[in-house]
Design an enzyme around this catalytic site. Sequence first.
Site, short mmCIF file in Angstrom:
data_model
loop_
_atom_site.label_atom_id
_atom_site.label_comp_id
_atom_site.label_asym_id
_atom_site.label_seq_id
_atom_site.Cartn_x
_atom_site.Cartn_y
_atom_site.Cartn_z
N LYS A 1 0.76 -1.72 -0.08
CA LYS A 1 0.35 0.28 0.03
C LYS A 1 0.99 1.33 -0.17
CE LYS A 1 -3.74 -2.33 2.97
NZ LYS A 1 -4.35 -2.59 1.71
N GLU B 1 -2.98 6.76 7.80
CA GLU B 1 -3.55 7.72 7.32
C GLU B 1 -4.82 8.20 8.22
OE1 GLU B 1 -5.81 5.05 4.63
OE2 GLU B 1 -4.36 4.76 3.12
N HIS C 1 -14.31 -4.20 8.41
CA HIS C 1 -13.67 -3.63 7.07
C HIS C 1 -13.75 -4.39 5.76
CE1 HIS C 1 -12.24 -0.37 9.13
NE2 HIS C 1 -11.40 -1.20 9.96
N ARG D 1 -6.97 -8.04 -10.03
CA ARG D 1 -7.89 -8.67 -10.37
C ARG D 1 -8.84 -8.88 -10.51
NH1 ARG D 1 -10.45 -9.03 -4.92
NH2 ARG D 1 -9.26 -8.52 -3.37
P1 ADP Z 1 -12.64 -7.97 -2.37
O1 ADP Z 1 -12.18 -6.25 -2.39
O2 ADP Z 1 -12.88 -8.25 -3.53
O3 ADP Z 1 -13.15 -8.40 -1.15
P2 ADP Z 1 -10.59 -8.67 -0.69
O4 ADP Z 1 -9.40 -8.15 -0.27
O5 ADP Z 1 -11.82 -8.32 0.51
O6 ADP Z 1 -11.21 -7.94 -1.74
O7 ADP Z 1 -10.18 -10.37 -1.35
C1 ADP Z 1 -10.84 -10.64 -2.33
C2 ADP Z 1 -11.31 -12.00 -1.63
O8 ADP Z 1 -9.53 -12.53 -1.08
C3 ADP Z 1 -11.39 -11.95 0.10
O9 ADP Z 1 -12.93 -12.70 0.31
C4 ADP Z 1 -10.59 -13.34 0.40
O10 ADP Z 1 -11.32 -14.58 0.19
C5 ADP Z 1 -9.31 -13.62 -0.07
N1 ADP Z 1 -8.63 -12.81 0.75
C6 ADP Z 1 -7.87 -11.65 0.51
N2 ADP Z 1 -7.06 -11.03 0.98
C7 ADP Z 1 -6.93 -12.26 1.97
C8 ADP Z 1 -6.30 -12.29 2.87
N3 ADP Z 1 -5.46 -11.53 3.87
N4 ADP Z 1 -6.05 -13.29 4.38
C9 ADP Z 1 -7.48 -13.79 3.64
N5 ADP Z 1 -7.91 -13.69 2.50
C10 ADP Z 1 -7.71 -12.90 1.91
P1 ADP Z 2 -7.92 -3.61 2.46
O1 ADP Z 2 -6.01 -3.94 1.61
O2 ADP Z 2 -8.11 -5.17 3.10
O3 ADP Z 2 -9.49 -4.17 1.59
P2 ADP Z 2 -8.60 -0.82 2.20
O4 ADP Z 2 -7.01 0.25 2.83
O5 ADP Z 2 -8.89 -1.01 1.15
O6 ADP Z 2 -7.38 -2.69 3.20
O7 ADP Z 2 -9.02 -1.02 3.69
C1 ADP Z 2 -10.53 -1.52 3.65
C2 ADP Z 2 -11.69 -1.06 4.27
O8 ADP Z 2 -11.67 -0.09 5.73
C3 ADP Z 2 -12.17 0.40 3.32
O9 ADP Z 2 -13.22 -0.24 2.16
C4 ADP Z 2 -12.80 1.72 4.10
O10 ADP Z 2 -13.85 0.87 4.74
C5 ADP Z 2 -11.56 1.37 5.39
N1 ADP Z 2 -10.61 2.58 5.56
C6 ADP Z 2 -9.39 2.15 4.50
N2 ADP Z 2 -9.05 3.52 4.73
C7 ADP Z 2 -8.77 4.49 4.89
C8 ADP Z 2 -8.76 5.34 6.26
N3 ADP Z 2 -8.35 6.49 5.32
N4 ADP Z 2 -10.21 6.47 6.55
C9 ADP Z 2 -11.35 5.90 6.64
N5 ADP Z 2 -11.58 4.31 6.91
C10 ADP Z 2 -10.91 4.25 5.69
#
Ligand code: ADP
Ligand code: ADP
Length: 610
Positions: free
Chosen positions: A116, A200, A235, A297
């Site tokens: 990130k 952040e 989240h 993806r």
């Molecule tokens: P999306 O926004 O598509 O839901 P996620 O980051 O939640 O993206 O990941 C999609 C799927 O990939 C999840 O439902 C989970 O099955 C798998 N996944 C992604 N990252 C992880 C992780 N760090 N640990 C376990 N499962 C993960």
């Molecule tokens: P992941 O890789 O686990 O998907 P993200 O960075 O996409 O992580 O964040 C997952 C979720 O966390 C976001 O969809 C949002 O709901 C919350 N989030 C992330 N960053 C922020 C932020 N700066 N302020 C408030 N909520 C956040």
Amino acid sequence: MIQSLLIANRGEIACRIIRTARGLSIRTVAVYSDADASALHVRLADQAVPIGPSPARESYLVGERIIAIARETGAEAIHPGYGFLSENADFAEAVIAAGLVWVGPAPASIRAMGLKDAAKARMIAAGVPVTPGYLGDDQSPERLQREADAIGYPVLIKAVAGGGGKGMRRVERAEDFADALGSCRREAASSFGDDRVLIEKYILSPRHIEVQVFGDTHGQVVHLFERDCSLQRRHQKVIEEAPAPGMDEGTRAAVCAAAVKAAQAVDYVGAGTIEFIADASEGLRADRIWFMEMNTRLQVEHPVTEAITGQDLVEWQLRVASGEPLPLRQDQLVIDGWAIEARLYAEDPTKGFLPSIGRLEAFDLGTSVRIDTGVLQGGEVTPFYDPMIAKLIAHGDTRENAREQLADALDEAIVWPVRTNAGFLVEALDHPAFVAGEVDTGLIAREGDALMPPALPSDEALADAGAALAGSTGGFRLNAAPRTAARFLLDGQPVEVDLSEADSDVEQVEDAVLVAEGGQVWRMTPWRVDGMGGGGAADGAILSPMPGRVLSVEVAEGQAVTKGDRLLVLEAMKMEHVMTAPFDGNVADLAAVAGGQVVEGKVLVRIEQG
Ligand code: ADP
Ligand code: ADP
Ligand code: MG
């Protein structure tokens, strides 16, 4: 076009990829772990090969084995789905090095967006607005604390290698920062093998807005509009929709242009998603939407985009991977109506969302909306993988129409005995804030209990089930009397049911009835049959379920009976209750006499195994 494809995944996404591949006459190869030997994706594929024990790190995550199988089976290409190896640049590289086609972006693009902090730095350089914060070049706790103080609380500490909603800590006050940092680092180290973090600003009134992008090998990148994934629990997305409520054309144009710019900055090829966080305290405004991360993806929620654009994104992926140009130009893509997706999880909302495993004795999601699933009735939900068992996707002319269709489909969902979040999803879809399009990522946490589905079915649903159970077992017959109450067992617990409310259909399973309402399912059984003081089908003792009078005795002591034969008729609570033989055997201990009064729990007759 490629002629054959190995799908390095399982569950609904493997099935969904196979479906499109078939339509394009591409031969499909599935891989499966021990736990998935009879899974749906194995049955759907043209060929299926075992890859190892049930834990993912011994099967779906063993890249070399998957590549070896692609070679052995003559598969030309590998589609990684989402999760598992989909964002593993080393795997993508190994696939390409083995002379296979990788259905995804170049390994360099995955790497650029994989962490990130590096991704944000790259986006800043490309002129894409990013969430304000500190990228963490100096990881000392003192420096991180100083940066957090400077950003201003609340802040969010994020693992740079995080994903799937893990490795994040919201911090409200400076004095809590050190502890939160420590716990975030420990989780990041154990989940991602990398304890580095970034900080952040925690955006207030946050909405998750993301844009579907697509690139090809001819240098074109288009967007397929935005999705709103603000309904999240811890989240993690629960309900997603497209387009985003309250998005005006100007804001849409700005955020989609930023997404295309982000994708172009990493020479993106294939399907990708640029995730943004929006401060929606004054609606969606272009100057309050910031880049958060890129998912390199296909995304879980891609079907809502397919619904509003009329495109098959897996087909786009396969065409792009085959070297074809994007099927459509930007000006050929338009939004048609509204789509909403709900993720159906095998988990129990009433027990802290604990995953629920077991055999799916009943699994019926109807046919009114699009269902993407990886399981079938009779299949098994195992503890080894993500508990998402299906996605339901509704598409309507308007948001309200899509919302109603989805809520209705979930309301009628029948999954048993595995528990699901369907009841919770119905409550969320019907919540006034969601109905009004006033969503933010804190809604579920804030509303908590208000989204909990009811503990018991309605009186009407109980009555329908009671009447059906009575009718189908030949056990009860309604009298003409206006109020007719009866007792049953609901998931083993006694319930009193007013049968005069009976009205509609129910689903029958063996000697029981499933009461399905509001996405929840209970199993209703006759008062007597199971669980009551050892007197039941198991030992052949037929007990009186309630106080009453014996109307007739239809067998004699010593008589041979077969399962289901009528033994006697009891009148109790204004109903006639026909007691039948639970199994083949001989009549013994016949205590019931026609015309006699009986108390509750009395042994009327016993059937001995013949
Ligand atoms: P999306 O926004 O598509 O839901 P996620 O980051 O939640 O993206 O990941 C999609 C799927 O990939 C999840 O439902 C989970 O099955 C798998 N996944 C992604 N990252 C992880 C992780 N760090 N640990 C376990 N499962 C993960
Ligand atoms: P992941 O890789 O686990 O998907 P993200 O960075 O996409 O992580 O964040 C997952 C979720 O966390 C976001 O969809 C949002 O709901 C919350 N989030 C992330 N960053 C922020 C932020 N700066 N302020 C408030 N909520 C956040
Ligand atoms: Mg994310």
